[in-house]
Scaffold this motif. Sequence first.
Motif, PDB file in Angstrom:
ATOM      1  N   LEU A   6     -87.860 -38.771  14.005  1.00 23.99           N
ATOM      2  CA  LEU A   6     -88.819 -38.507  14.959  1.00 23.99           C
ATOM      3  C   LEU A   6     -88.671 -39.242  16.200  1.00 23.99           C
ATOM      4  O   LEU A   6     -88.535 -40.313  16.205  1.00 23.99           O
ATOM      5  CB  LEU A   6     -90.274 -38.881  14.238  1.00 23.99           C
ATOM      6  N   ILE A   7     -88.085 -38.233  17.057  1.00 20.22           N
ATOM      7  CA  ILE A   7     -87.850 -38.783  18.517  1.00 20.22           C
ATOM      8  C   ILE A   7     -88.828 -38.655  19.502  1.00 20.22           C
ATOM      9  O   ILE A   7     -89.155 -37.385  19.732  1.00 20.22           O
ATOM     10  CB  ILE A   7     -86.364 -38.139  18.899  1.00 20.22           C
ATOM     11  N   ARG A   8     -89.346 -39.415  20.080  1.00 16.63           N
ATOM     12  CA  ARG A   8     -90.222 -39.181  21.408  1.00 16.63           C
ATOM     13  C   ARG A   8     -89.243 -39.031  22.563  1.00 16.63           C
ATOM     14  O   ARG A   8     -88.332 -39.716  22.603  1.00 16.63           O
ATOM     15  CB  ARG A   8     -91.051 -40.344  21.646  1.00 16.63           C
ATOM     16  N   GLY A 110     -98.667 -37.693  18.644  1.00 21.42           N
ATOM     17  CA  GLY A 110     -98.122 -36.926  17.621  1.00 21.42           C
ATOM     18  C   GLY A 110     -97.012 -37.775  16.942  1.00 21.42           C
ATOM     19  O   GLY A 110     -96.807 -37.678  15.565  1.00 21.42           O
ATOM     20  N   MET A 111     -95.949 -38.187  17.560  1.00 22.13           N
ATOM     21  CA  MET A 111     -95.036 -39.173  16.852  1.00 22.13           C
ATOM     22  C   MET A 111     -95.396 -40.156  16.114  1.00 22.13           C
ATOM     23  O   MET A 111     -94.917 -40.240  14.915  1.00 22.13           O
ATOM     24  CB  MET A 111     -93.824 -39.637  17.963  1.00 22.13           C
ATOM     25  N   SER A 112     -96.134 -40.989  16.638  1.00 21.23           N
ATOM     26  CA  SER A 112     -96.710 -42.234  15.655  1.00 21.23           C
ATOM     27  C   SER A 112     -97.543 -41.720  14.770  1.00 21.23           C
ATOM     28  O   SER A 112     -97.521 -42.371  13.676  1.00 21.23           O
ATOM     29  CB  SER A 112     -97.234 -43.267  16.679  1.00 21.23           C
ATOM     30  N   ALA A 113     -98.134 -40.701  14.968  1.00 26.33           N
ATOM     31  CA  ALA A 113     -99.123 -40.324  13.894  1.00 26.33           C
ATOM     32  C   ALA A 113     -98.494 -39.674  12.760  1.00 26.33           C
ATOM     33  O   ALA A 113     -98.656 -39.848  11.622  1.00 26.33           O
ATOM     34  CB  ALA A 113    -100.198 -39.154  14.420  1.00 26.33           C
ATOM     35  N   MET A 114     -97.293 -39.083  12.999  1.00 27.53           N
ATOM     36  CA  MET A 114     -96.500 -38.333  12.160  1.00 27.53           C
ATOM     37  C   MET A 114     -95.711 -39.372  11.264  1.00 27.53           C
ATOM     38  O   MET A 114     -95.826 -39.442   9.846  1.00 27.53           O
ATOM     39  CB  MET A 114     -95.428 -37.551  12.678  1.00 27.53           C
ATOM     40  N   ALA A 115     -95.333 -40.382  11.964  1.00 30.81           N
ATOM     41  CA  ALA A 115     -94.808 -41.716  11.199  1.00 30.81           C
ATOM     42  C   ALA A 115     -95.801 -42.267  10.340  1.00 30.81           C
ATOM     43  O   ALA A 115     -95.073 -42.491   9.101  1.00 30.81           O
ATOM     44  CB  ALA A 115     -93.981 -42.548  12.110  1.00 30.81           C
ATOM     45  N   ARG A 116     -96.874 -42.242  10.662  1.00 30.12           N
ATOM     46  CA  ARG A 116     -97.891 -43.035   9.680  1.00 30.12           C
ATOM     47  C   ARG A 116     -98.383 -42.275   8.655  1.00 30.12           C
ATOM     48  O   ARG A 116     -98.346 -42.879   7.443  1.00 30.12           O
ATOM     49  CB  ARG A 116     -99.273 -43.393  10.599  1.00 30.12           C
ATOM     50  N   LYS A 117     -98.523 -40.889   8.908  1.00 32.62           N
ATOM     51  CA  LYS A 117     -98.875 -40.094   7.863  1.00 32.62           C
ATOM     52  C   LYS A 117     -97.508 -39.827   6.801  1.00 32.62           C
ATOM     53  O   LYS A 117     -97.861 -39.785   5.540  1.00 32.62           O
ATOM     54  CB  LYS A 117     -99.244 -38.720   8.346  1.00 32.62           C
ATOM     55  N   LEU A 118     -96.414 -39.749   7.097  1.00 38.09           N
ATOM     56  CA  LEU A 118     -95.416 -39.790   6.420  1.00 38.09           C
ATOM     57  C   LEU A 118     -94.935 -40.966   5.553  1.00 38.09           C
ATOM     58  O   LEU A 118     -94.504 -40.888   4.316  1.00 38.09           O
ATOM     59  CB  LEU A 118     -94.130 -39.384   6.972  1.00 38.09           C
ATOM     60  N   ALA A 130     -94.069 -49.122  15.170  1.00 32.47           N
ATOM     61  CA  ALA A 130     -94.059 -47.680  15.714  1.00 32.47           C
ATOM     62  C   ALA A 130     -95.453 -47.327  15.439  1.00 32.47           C
ATOM     63  O   ALA A 130     -95.794 -46.209  16.090  1.00 32.47           O
ATOM     64  CB  ALA A 130     -93.147 -46.899  14.990  1.00 32.47           C
ATOM     65  N   LEU A 131     -95.996 -47.940  14.658  1.00 31.30           N
ATOM     66  CA  LEU A 131     -97.397 -47.093  14.281  1.00 31.30           C
ATOM     67  C   LEU A 131     -98.629 -47.652  15.534  1.00 31.30           C
ATOM     68  O   LEU A 131     -99.501 -47.094  15.604  1.00 31.30           O
ATOM     69  CB  LEU A 131     -97.739 -47.600  13.065  1.00 31.30           C
ATOM     70  N   THR A 132     -98.239 -48.568  16.259  1.00 26.95           N
ATOM     71  CA  THR A 132     -98.963 -48.882  17.306  1.00 26.95           C
ATOM     72  C   THR A 132     -98.507 -48.746  18.721  1.00 26.95           C
ATOM     73  O   THR A 132     -99.167 -48.779  19.786  1.00 26.95           O
ATOM     74  CB  THR A 132     -99.380 -50.454  17.239  1.00 26.95           C
ATOM     75  N   HIS A 133     -97.372 -48.710  18.754  1.00 30.22           N
ATOM     76  CA  HIS A 133     -96.537 -48.620  20.194  1.00 30.22           C
ATOM     77  C   HIS A 133     -95.165 -47.945  20.136  1.00 30.22           C
ATOM     78  O   HIS A 133     -94.206 -48.351  19.291  1.00 30.22           O
ATOM     79  CB  HIS A 133     -96.217 -50.178  20.901  1.00 30.22           C
ATOM     80  N   TYR A 134     -95.294 -46.367  20.446  1.00 33.84           N
ATOM     81  CA  TYR A 134     -94.161 -45.783  20.399  1.00 33.84           C
ATOM     82  C   TYR A 134     -93.653 -45.254  21.556  1.00 33.84           C
ATOM     83  O   TYR A 134     -93.868 -44.211  22.175  1.00 33.84           O
ATOM     84  CB  TYR A 134     -94.473 -44.568  19.475  1.00 33.84           C
ATOM     85  N   PRO A 135     -92.972 -46.126  22.459  1.00 35.93           N
ATOM     86  CA  PRO A 135     -92.474 -45.872  23.667  1.00 35.93           C
ATOM     87  C   PRO A 135     -91.663 -44.558  24.012  1.00 35.93           C
ATOM     88  O   PRO A 135     -90.991 -44.040  22.965  1.00 35.93           O
ATOM     89  CB  PRO A 135     -91.724 -46.888  24.232  1.00 35.93           C
ATOM     90  N   THR A 136     -91.538 -44.337  25.113  1.00 37.62           N
ATOM     91  CA  THR A 136     -90.344 -43.166  25.384  1.00 37.62           C
ATOM     92  C   THR A 136     -89.132 -43.598  24.695  1.00 37.62           C
ATOM     93  O   THR A 136     -88.750 -44.751  24.951  1.00 37.62           O
ATOM     94  CB  THR A 136     -90.377 -42.758  26.872  1.00 37.62           C
ATOM     95  N   GLY A 137     -88.456 -42.691  24.261  1.00 42.48           N
ATOM     96  CA  GLY A 137     -87.067 -42.675  23.599  1.00 42.48           C
ATOM     97  C   GLY A 137     -87.139 -43.416  22.318  1.00 42.48           C
ATOM     98  O   GLY A 137     -85.900 -43.460  21.841  1.00 42.48           O
ATOM     99  N   GLY A 138     -88.295 -43.836  21.627  1.00 41.30           N
ATOM    100  CA  GLY A 138     -88.320 -43.980  20.356  1.00 41.30           C
ATOM    101  C   GLY A 138     -87.959 -43.113  19.415  1.00 41.30           C
ATOM    102  O   GLY A 138     -88.022 -42.026  19.565  1.00 41.30           O
ATOM    103  N   VAL A 139     -87.254 -43.845  18.451  1.00 42.48           N
ATOM    104  CA  VAL A 139     -86.445 -43.117  17.201  1.00 42.48           C
ATOM    105  C   VAL A 139     -87.048 -43.953  16.056  1.00 42.48           C
ATOM    106  O   VAL A 139     -86.654 -44.943  15.678  1.00 42.48           O
ATOM    107  CB  VAL A 139     -85.271 -42.753  17.238  1.00 42.48           C
ATOM    108  N   ALA A 140     -87.841 -42.866  15.129  1.00 45.72           N
ATOM    109  CA  ALA A 140     -88.118 -43.251  13.966  1.00 45.72           C
ATOM    110  C   ALA A 140     -87.425 -42.560  12.783  1.00 45.72           C
ATOM    111  O   ALA A 140     -87.089 -41.302  12.921  1.00 45.72           O
ATOM    112  CB  ALA A 140     -89.729 -43.226  13.628  1.00 45.72           C
ATOM    113  N   VAL A 141     -87.107 -43.130  11.548  1.00 45.87           N
ATOM    114  CA  VAL A 141     -86.425 -42.588  10.676  1.00 45.87           C
ATOM    115  C   VAL A 141     -86.899 -42.822   9.403  1.00 45.87           C
ATOM    116  O   VAL A 141     -87.062 -44.042   9.097  1.00 45.87           O
ATOM    117  CB  VAL A 141     -84.838 -42.870  10.623  1.00 45.87           C
ATOM    118  N   LEU A 142     -87.431 -41.719   8.489  1.00 39.02           N
ATOM    119  CA  LEU A 142     -87.896 -41.708   7.287  1.00 39.02           C
ATOM    120  C   LEU A 142     -87.040 -40.968   6.253  1.00 39.02           C
ATOM    121  O   LEU A 142     -86.321 -40.081   6.722  1.00 39.02           O
ATOM    122  CB  LEU A 142     -89.289 -41.539   7.313  1.00 39.02           C
ATOM    123  N   GLU A 143     -87.118 -41.522   5.057  1.00 31.27           N
ATOM    124  CA  GLU A 143     -86.455 -40.645   4.123  1.00 31.27           C
ATOM    125  C   GLU A 143     -87.361 -40.271   2.937  1.00 31.27           C
ATOM    126  O   GLU A 143     -88.320 -40.860   2.370  1.00 31.27           O
ATOM    127  CB  GLU A 143     -85.351 -41.688   3.327  1.00 31.27           C
TER     128      GLU A 143
END
Length: 169
Positions: A6-8, A110-118, A130-143
Amino acid sequence: MKRIVLIRHAKSSWSDPEAEDVGRPLNKRGRLAASLMGAWLDEMDLVPDAVWLSPAERTVQTWTRMRAVSGGPEGEVHKALYMADPNTMLSILRASGKAETIAIIGHQPGMSAMARKLSDGKMSTSVARALTHYPTGGVAVLEADVKKAAEIEYKSCAFTHFVIPKDLV
């Protein structure tokens, strides 16, 4: 196993106050950050094989910069990803066919909400930020421990990485 990236979008320009939001490009800092994040994807062996983009100019430019450094597919613009909510993103993820690593490049909140929900809720403090602060350029990885993208569910993914450009400089 499916990996979800998930990339902002990177930092955008506000130099033209009359520009429509969807048309705002990256600024200099954003261009540099996108290249940096692309190198991180490559280094971590997280280059996606399917990429879904919001139609906003800044998301398209973010992936163009990331891809120039990391490789990966061209990416596909999906109108519904502009300021998308998690349900919209989940529908798009589930339609990703045989891709093993799937990226969505979009916007907050949307990015932080999606990370939280997944997320299955088990995470280190380095990714939980990432659930509270997802700055520009942030990248979350989930498996997701599934064979097909269509099987991805909320609250079923291990949240493995969260990195922002500032972490890498």
